[in-house]
Scaffold this motif. Structure first.
Motif, short mmCIF file in Angstrom:
data_model
loop_
_atom_site.label_atom_id
_atom_site.label_comp_id
_atom_site.label_asym_id
_atom_site.label_seq_id
_atom_site.Cartn_x
_atom_site.Cartn_y
_atom_site.Cartn_z
N ARG A 133 1.35 3.28 -6.24
CA ARG A 133 0.56 3.53 -7.37
C ARG A 133 -0.38 2.50 -7.77
NH1 ARG A 133 -0.77 8.28 -8.80
NH2 ARG A 133 -1.05 7.64 -10.87
N ALA A 134 -0.03 1.35 -7.40
CA ALA A 134 -0.88 0.19 -7.70
C ALA A 134 -2.13 0.26 -7.00
CB ALA A 134 -0.19 -1.29 -7.11
N GLU A 135 -3.29 -0.10 -7.81
CA GLU A 135 -4.63 -0.15 -7.25
C GLU A 135 -5.01 -1.50 -6.52
OE1 GLU A 135 -7.25 0.53 -10.45
OE2 GLU A 135 -6.51 2.20 -11.03
N LEU A 146 0.89 -1.08 0.09
CA LEU A 146 -0.09 -0.25 -0.14
C LEU A 146 1.05 1.18 -0.12
CD1 LEU A 146 -2.77 -0.96 2.40
CD2 LEU A 146 -2.91 -0.72 0.07
N LEU A 147 2.00 1.25 0.47
CA LEU A 147 2.88 2.25 0.32
C LEU A 147 4.47 1.82 -0.04
CD1 LEU A 147 2.75 3.82 4.08
CD2 LEU A 147 1.39 4.60 2.06
N ASN A 148 5.14 2.75 -0.69
CA ASN A 148 6.58 2.69 -1.20
C ASN A 148 7.27 2.94 0.01
OD1 ASN A 148 5.67 1.63 -3.60
ND2 ASN A 148 5.52 3.64 -4.47
N SER A 149 8.44 2.37 0.05
CA SER A 149 9.29 2.82 0.94
C SER A 149 10.74 2.95 0.55
CB SER A 149 9.31 1.76 2.39
OG SER A 149 10.00 0.52 1.81
N GLY A 150 11.41 3.87 1.12
CA GLY A 150 12.81 4.20 0.94
C GLY A 150 13.71 4.99 1.87
#
Length: 231
Positions: A84-86, A57-61
């Motif tokens: 961005r994924a649905e 649900l989230l991207n991390s960096g």
């Protein structure tokens, strides 16, 4: 199963508030900021943010939040941004996305753009019902938020040299189909919002930007733009 797990992760109220906060910002958010925003300890926020990243649900960096580099700049901090994924779940399985894409393709091939736009505007007007047109940008933001557009205000300020206020949307509810048929679907979206917002002081116009909705709203009384009725 992945979509079910992702959506189930939002059942926890703290996790859901953290997710909503990161999505509303539309940028990278650090653990400290997220924890302070929802009023929980940093360690608890970190646990939930990592779980949201784990299910996609989230991207991390990581990056240095101080803006400095080199010796003494500190260690990079973990940051999170909206994925961005649905994600969707339908039981039993349904595939409305394919139907929408096929209908959009057929409408485009048949040259039904103007009829689609007229229908979309009528739908927006019907959804608005007897309510008068939105009287200002704040009211319009409430209407957009209720429909999942994730609106935010840009511009404005106290000094006269500030840019005019405009409302942009971080989310396009029709994103997948709009990527394949941008003129058709973005034009439909514009007409839908014109009907929904109404012919009042809030102007609706097209302004495509990567990563967001193709429509912006502005106060027609305070700027030189006019509605884009080219469709």
């Amino acid at each position: 199963m992945e979509d079910i797990e992702a959506i189930a992760a939002l059942q926890d109220s703290v996790r859901r508030r953290l997710y909503e906060y990161v999505v509303e910002q539309g940028r990278e958010v650090g653990r400290n900021e997220a924890a302070q925003a929802v009023g929980v300890a940093r360690t608890l926020a970190a646990h939930h943010l990592d779980k949201l990243a784990e299910v996609g649900l989230l991207n991390s960096g990581s990056r240095r939040l101080t803006g400095r580099s080199g010796p003494g700049a500190g260690r990079p901090a973990k940051v999170y941004s909206p994925a961005r994924a649905e994600r969707s779940v339908s039981l039993p399985a349904r595939d409305y996305r394919t139907v929408a894409s096929l209908l959009a393709e057929a409408a485009e091939e048949a040259g039904l753009d103007s009829r689609l736009f007229a229908t979309a505007r009528r739908r927006g007007e019907a959804d608005r019902g007897p309510v008068t047109p939105c009287g200002d940008l704040e009211e319009a933001m409430g209407v957009l938020a209720a429909r999942g557009y994730a609106p935010h205000m840009e511009g404005g300020g106290e000094d006269g040299g500030a840019a005019p206020r405009v409302v942009r949307m971080r989310n396009c509810p029709f994103h997948t189909v709009a990527e394949r048929f941008p003129p058709l679907v973005c034009g439909m979206n514009l007409a839908l919002l014109e009907g929904l917002i109404g012919d009042g002081p809030v102007a609706v116009r097209m302004e495509a930007r990567p990563g967001g909705c193709c429509v912006v709203l502005e106060d027609s009384r305070n700027d030189g733009h006019s509605k884009n009725n080219a469709h």
